[in-house]
Design a protein around this motif. Structure first.
Motif, PDB file in Angstrom:
ATOM      1  N   UNK A 262      15.420  -0.615   3.930  1.00 43.32           N
ATOM      2  CA  UNK A 262      14.011  -0.224   3.848  1.00 43.32           C
ATOM      3  C   UNK A 262      13.424  -0.838   2.588  1.00 43.32           C
ATOM      4  N   UNK A 263      12.395  -1.636   2.730  1.00 38.08           N
ATOM      5  CA  UNK A 263      11.682  -2.154   1.556  1.00 38.08           C
ATOM      6  C   UNK A 263      10.282  -1.558   1.601  1.00 38.08           C
ATOM      7  N   UNK A 264       9.988  -0.718   0.649  1.00 31.43           N
ATOM      8  CA  UNK A 264       8.659  -0.097   0.592  1.00 31.43           C
ATOM      9  C   UNK A 264       8.009  -0.469  -0.726  1.00 31.43           C
ATOM     10  N   UNK A 265       6.810  -0.993  -0.667  1.00 29.66           N
ATOM     11  CA  UNK A 265       6.129  -1.315  -1.928  1.00 29.66           C
ATOM     12  C   UNK A 265       4.675  -0.906  -1.845  1.00 29.66           C
ATOM     13  N   UNK A 266       4.169  -0.509  -3.007  1.00 28.63           N
ATOM     14  CA  UNK A 266       2.772  -0.108  -3.099  1.00 28.63           C
ATOM     15  C   UNK A 266       1.893  -1.337  -3.005  1.00 28.63           C
ATOM     16  N   UNK A 267       0.789  -1.187  -2.292  1.00 30.05           N
ATOM     17  CA  UNK A 267      -0.212  -2.243  -2.200  1.00 30.05           C
ATOM     18  C   UNK A 267      -1.576  -1.600  -2.427  1.00 30.05           C
ATOM     19  N   UNK A 268      -2.596  -2.407  -2.727  1.00 35.27           N
ATOM     20  CA  UNK A 268      -3.942  -1.829  -2.846  1.00 35.27           C
ATOM     21  C   UNK A 268      -4.381  -1.222  -1.508  1.00 35.27           C
ATOM     22  N   UNK A 269      -5.113  -0.121  -1.572  1.00 36.53           N
ATOM     23  CA  UNK A 269      -5.586   0.524  -0.347  1.00 36.53           C
ATOM     24  C   UNK A 269      -6.381  -0.459   0.507  1.00 36.53           C
ATOM     25  N   UNK A 270      -7.084  -1.377  -0.164  1.00 37.09           N
ATOM     26  CA  UNK A 270      -7.895  -2.347   0.561  1.00 37.09           C
ATOM     27  C   UNK A 270      -7.065  -3.258   1.453  1.00 37.09           C
ATOM     28  N   UNK A 271      -5.772  -3.411   1.126  1.00 41.99           N
ATOM     29  CA  UNK A 271      -4.914  -4.297   1.908  1.00 41.99           C
ATOM     30  C   UNK A 271      -4.176  -3.575   3.033  1.00 41.99           C
ATOM     31  N   UNK A 272      -4.525  -2.328   3.276  1.00 35.22           N
ATOM     32  CA  UNK A 272      -3.893  -1.586   4.369  1.00 35.22           C
ATOM     33  C   UNK A 272      -4.591  -1.976   5.670  1.00 35.22           C
ATOM     34  N   UNK A 273      -4.074  -3.007   6.282  1.00 37.25           N
ATOM     35  CA  UNK A 273      -4.689  -3.520   7.510  1.00 37.25           C
ATOM     36  C   UNK A 273      -4.490  -2.517   8.643  1.00 37.25           C
ATOM     37  N   UNK A 274      -5.465  -2.481   9.548  1.00 36.17           N
ATOM     38  CA  UNK A 274      -5.378  -1.557  10.681  1.00 36.17           C
ATOM     39  C   UNK A 274      -6.021  -0.212  10.405  1.00 36.17           C
ATOM     40  N   UNK A 275      -6.429   0.008   9.175  1.00 33.09           N
ATOM     41  CA  UNK A 275      -7.118   1.235   8.808  1.00 33.09           C
ATOM     42  C   UNK A 275      -8.549   0.890   8.385  1.00 33.09           C
ATOM     43  N   UNK A 276      -9.459   1.800   8.692  1.00 31.00           N
ATOM     44  CA  UNK A 276     -10.875   1.547   8.395  1.00 31.00           C
ATOM     45  C   UNK A 276     -11.441   2.650   7.527  1.00 31.00           C
ATOM     46  N   UNK A 277     -12.347   2.265   6.670  1.00 32.61           N
ATOM     47  CA  UNK A 277     -13.018   3.242   5.824  1.00 32.61           C
ATOM     48  C   UNK A 277     -14.469   3.314   6.223  1.00 32.61           C
ATOM     49  N   UNK A 278     -14.966   4.534   6.556  1.00 32.57           N
ATOM     50  CA  UNK A 278     -16.409   4.711   6.723  1.00 32.57           C
ATOM     51  C   UNK A 278     -16.869   5.751   5.702  1.00 32.57           C
TER      52      UNK A 278
END
Lengths: 462, 462
Positions: A262-278
Motif C-alpha cells: 500500500x502506498x498512500x501519500x497526501x496530495x493537495x485537495x485540488x488534485x483529488x480527481x473525480x471529486x467536485x466542489x460546489x
C-alpha cells in the motif's frame, strides 16, 4: 536501601477481576440505568444547541487555500481537509482526507464505590451526532482543546490524564481512528483510577461497566469516543484455548501486514480527481462514499458558544458486524485484516463486515464484498447484538452504522475462512487492543460490546 | 461437529519452558561451542570473497538519478539512497537515508534434539562485515532475494518461512531497523519449529540458545540479523514484580510517543544540504556521522558470484549499553525512549546509551549526551557483558559498536531517572519485543544477550 519496597506486581492489583466485577454490576451507586436516557434528554434541553448546514462561504476562519485547495482554519490548527492518493497492486484511488497530526486524549476516570469500579461519563454535545448529546468519556479533548486554541473554557478533569500516576492507570494506548477518513489519526485511550473525592459536575455521572453494557443496546446513546476507550479496557476474558494459539495469530497478522503493498501519500485537495466542489459540498461525481460539508453550531454551552466547521458526511447508513461462532464451547469472532488508506501501518483488524451497502448496490452478487449479504439478510433469531451507533460527531455528520454480532455456522462462515479473515476469541481481540496498530475503531466498538457482556455471549472457561 | 478438537492452548505448548531449557544447555547435539569460531574461519577460507572500496563510477547498475540525485539500481529494486528532512521543535536536519520498502525475512529454524531446542545457524558472508563471514539466521532474505531479482541461487530453507504452520511458530513479528539510517525499514523476525528431518548444508549448524549466548561474548561473531531474532524470542523471564506495573510502563511509553512532535519526510538526495558528493563518497562537510560509499564484491559463492553496491559507513566505532541495577532483587535495565527520524512511529525504546562518541567529542561536558561518559568510563569490575558487534553487513560497512551491560548505582543512575528514561525488567522488555514498534534494533541485540543468559544476570523469582 529500600528499593524492594518500590516493587509493584507487573499485572496490577487485580485489575481484570475488578473490571469483571464492574461488568457484572447491572446497577451502580449512582444513577439507575433506566434513568440515563432521560437524563441525556434533559441535558439536551439544558443546552439547546442548533446545528445547521451552511455553504462553505459562511465558514468563519475556514477557507480553501489558494494553491492547494485544502480546507484549513486560518490558525493552522484543529484539522484540515486535504487529499490522499492510494496505490495498491490491484487498485488506485484519490479521495479527500482529514489531516490532524495532533494526538488527543479520550480519558475515562474510574473510582470504586462499595468495592465496584464506576466510570465517570459525560453528557456531551457534538455537532455531527444525530441527536447531538451522547454519553462520552470524562475527557474528550484534542490538543487544541486543552491548550486553548479554541479560546474556550477549561476541560474538566483534564489534570487526571495529563500526568497520570502509573500505578493507577488501567489502560493508556494510542489507537487509530477511521482509516478511510483520517490520515494516520490516533488518540490516546485512557482509563485512570482515582481514590479521593471527585466533584461531579451536572454533565457527568458515575456508571458501572454493566450499566454501560446495557446502554450500548440503545441506539445513538454511547458515543464513539466512549466505545473505543471501553474497547481498550484490559478485561479478563476467560478462554485459555482458541482455534489459533496467540503466537500463530500474531504470525498470521504479520503475514497479512507483510504481504500488503500500500502506498498512500497526501496530495493537495485540488488534485483529488473525480471529486467536485460546489458551494455546499465536496462530493464524488457519482455521489458515492461521503461528502465534505460545513455546519454552523449556535447557542451551545460547549467550550465556545458558537462556531462553524467542516464535517464529513457519509452518503448513507453503514453496516458493521462480527460473525460469531463457538468452537469447542469457546466463542470466536471473525476478524478481517483490512487495508485502510489512512492507517499508519497498512493493516488493522476490522469486523467481518464494515461497509456502506449503498456503495456496492450497483455490483453483481459475485462481486459484492464477502459476507455483506449474509449480514444484511441475517434472521433476527441469530442476532446476538444490534444497535445503531454514530461515529465521532466532532468530525462526522450522521455517520450512523448498524452494529451487530450474529451467530453463523459452517455453511456460511467456515472454520477455515477465506484469506484475510481469521476466527479469534474475544480475549485475543482484547489482548491485541492493548497495543497500538492492531484493532480498528469499528472493531473496538464491537469489542466494547463484548467487554461489557452486552452481547450475552457467555461460556464455561476452557 | 468436532470443532472442540481444533482448539489449541493460547500460550503454546510450553514454548517458554522449552526455550529456557535450550538457554540452559551449554552444549548441544551438534557442534561444540568452542569449535564454532574455527568452523566460521574455515567457511571464510572455503568462500574467499574479496571486498574493496570503489568509486561510484565503477558501480554496475547503480547510479545517481538525473533529477533527484538519488542513488538507485537500474532495476528499481533492492534499495535506494535518498534524502530525509527531519523537523522537531528544537532541531532540524537533513541526511541521506536508505529507502527499502520491501519487508524481508529473518528466520531461524528450530528443532528439538534429545528434548532440547536447537537453532539452525548459517555461516554467511556480508560485504560490510569487518570479518565478512558471521553467524546468521537460517534465512536472511530480502524480497528481492527470494523472488530472484538478483538472478541468483535459491534461498535455502525459505519454504519453512513463507507459509509457516501457525502451530509451530515460536515468534513472527515485524521489527524496525536502524531509524537513523533506514526510512521505515522493517523485517519479519521469525522462529519456526520443525519436526521432520532437515538436511543440513555445509554452511549451517544446529546450536542451542546456551551455545548462542556463549558465542555472543565473541567479537564480531553473531551477526545483527541473528541477534534481532534472538531478541524477539518469547523467553520466560521469571520476574513478576517490577518498578513499574506493565500498565504503568505502557502509559509512560504512550506519553513519550504522544509528546514527541517529529515531522520526517523524504526529499531528493540532491537537496540534502550540508552533505557533499565526490567520486568516492557522500559525506558531511565536517566528516561526522557516516559516509555513503561503494564496494565491489568478488569471488564469493553467495547468491550471485560478484556484484557492486553502496554501503553506509559510520565514521567510527559506537558504544551501545544498558545501565543495569537490581531493585528488591529484581534486575532492571534503563531504557531510553528514542526518537529516530526513520521510525514509522516516532519513538521506540533504545538502550541507555547509543552513540558514536566521536560525533560528540567537540561538546563541553554539560552538553554531552546523558550517561555517555558514565558508560565510556565504566570500571571493568562493573561490566557484566561486553563485546563488539557489527550492524547488518549488507547495508553497513564496519558499523561496529561496543555493546555492554554494566551495573550502576543510585549516584549515577537514580531509581527515578530523568525524563525519557525508565527502569524496566528484562521480562518487560521481552514482552514488548513481541510486538512491532516498541524495541529498537540496538536494544534487541542487548535483549538477545539477556534472553540467552549471556550476561549472567540471575536472580530469584519474586
Amino acid at each position: 536501601m529500600t528499593a524492594g519496597l518500590l516493587l509493584r506486581s507487573r499485572s496490577g492489583a487485580g485489575t481484570a477481576e475488578r473490571l469483571a466485577r464492574s461488568a457484572a454490576a447491572a446497577e451502580g451507586a449512582g444513577m439507575a440505568t433506566g434513568d440515563v436516557p432521560g437524563w441525556l434528554a434533559s441535558r439536551r434541553r439544558a443546552c439547546p444547541a442548533r446545528v445547521r448546514r451552511i455553504p462553505f462561504a459562511e465558514l468563519d476562519g475556514w477557507s480553501f487555500a489558494a494553491g492547494t485547495g485544502d480546507l484549513r482554519h486560518r490558525s493552522g490548527r484543529f484539522f484540515s481537509v486535504e487529499g490522499l492518493h492510494v496505490v495498491r497492486p490491484d487498485a488506485e484511488w484519490r479521495q479527500p482526507i482529514i489531516v490532524q497530526p495532533e494526538i488527543g486524549i479520550l480519558g475515562i476516570l474510574a473510582k470504586e464505590f462499595d468495592g465496584v469500579l464506576h466510570f465517570l461519563m459525560q453528557a456531551k454535545m457534538e455537532p455531527g451526532n444525530p441527536n447531538l448529546v451522547q454519553l462520552s468519556p470524562t475527557v474528550q479533548a484534542t490538543r487544541s482543546n486543552y491548550t486553548k486554541a479554541h479560546g474556550g473554557a477549561t476541560v474538566r478533569y483534564l489534570d487526571h490524564f495529563l500526568r497520570p500516576d502509573p500505578d493507577r492507570v488501567l489502560t493508556d494506548v494510542l489507537q487509530s481512528e477511521h482509516g478511510s477518513w483520517f490520515y494516520r489519526k490516533r488518540n490516546r485511550n485512557m482509563i485512570v483510577e482515582v481514590d479521593g473525592d471527585v466533584p461531579v459536575h451536572d454533565d457527568f455521572r458515575w456508571l458501572t461497566l454493566g450499566q454501560l453494557g446495557a446502554l450500548l443496546h440503545e441506539d445513538n446513546l454511547v458515543n464513539m469516543d466512549a466505545r473505543t476507550v471501553l474497547g481498550s479496557a484490559p478485561m479478563a476474558h476467560p478462554e485459555r484455548a482458541a482455534l489459533s494459539p496467540d503466537a500463530g495469530l500474531l504470525s498470521w497478522f504479520t503475514g497479512e501486514r507483510a504481504r500488503q503493498d500500500v502506498r498512500a501519500r497526501r496530495i493537495p485537495l485540488r488534485e483529488v480527481t473525480g471529486w467536485h466542489r460546489d458551494a455546499d459540498s465536496v462530493h464524488r461525481a457519482d455521489q458515492r462514499f461521503f461528502r465534505v460539508v460545513a455546519v454552523a453550531v449556535e447557542g451551545s454551552a460547549r467550550e465556545v458558544s458558537s462556531w462553524t466547521q467542516p464535517l464529513f458526511e457519509p452518503v448513507s447508513r453503514g453496516i458493521v458486524g462480527f460473525a460469531y461462532r463457538t468452537f469447542g464451547g469457546v466463542p470466536h469472532v471473525l476478524v478481517h485484516a483490512r487495508v485502510e488508506g489512512g492507517f499508519l501501518d497498512t493493516v488493522e483488524l476490522g469486523p467481518t463486515v464494515q461497509y456502506v451497502p449503498e456503495n456496492y448496490a450497483h455490483l453483481p452478487p459475485a462481486e459484492r464484498p464477502l459476507f455483506l449479504d449474509l449480514m444484511l439478510d441475517m434472521p433476527s433469531d441469530r442476532v446476538r447484538y444490534s444497535a445503531v451507533h454514530a461515529e465521532e460527531g466532532g468530525r462526522f455528520r450522521d455517520a450512523e452504522s448498524r452494529y451487530l454480532i450474529a451467530e453463523t455456522d459452517e455453511s456460511t462462515t467456515p472454520a477455515e475462512p477465506p484469506p484475510g479473515y481469521r476466527w479469534i476469541t474475544p480475549g485475543q481481540l482484547n489482548w491485541l487492543a492493548g497495543h497500538s496498530h492492531y484493532v480498528n475503531v469499528q472493531a473496538r466498538t464491537l469489542l466494547a460490546v463484548l467487554n461489557t457482556h452486552a452481547a450475552g455471549i457467555d461460556h464455561a472457561p476452557v
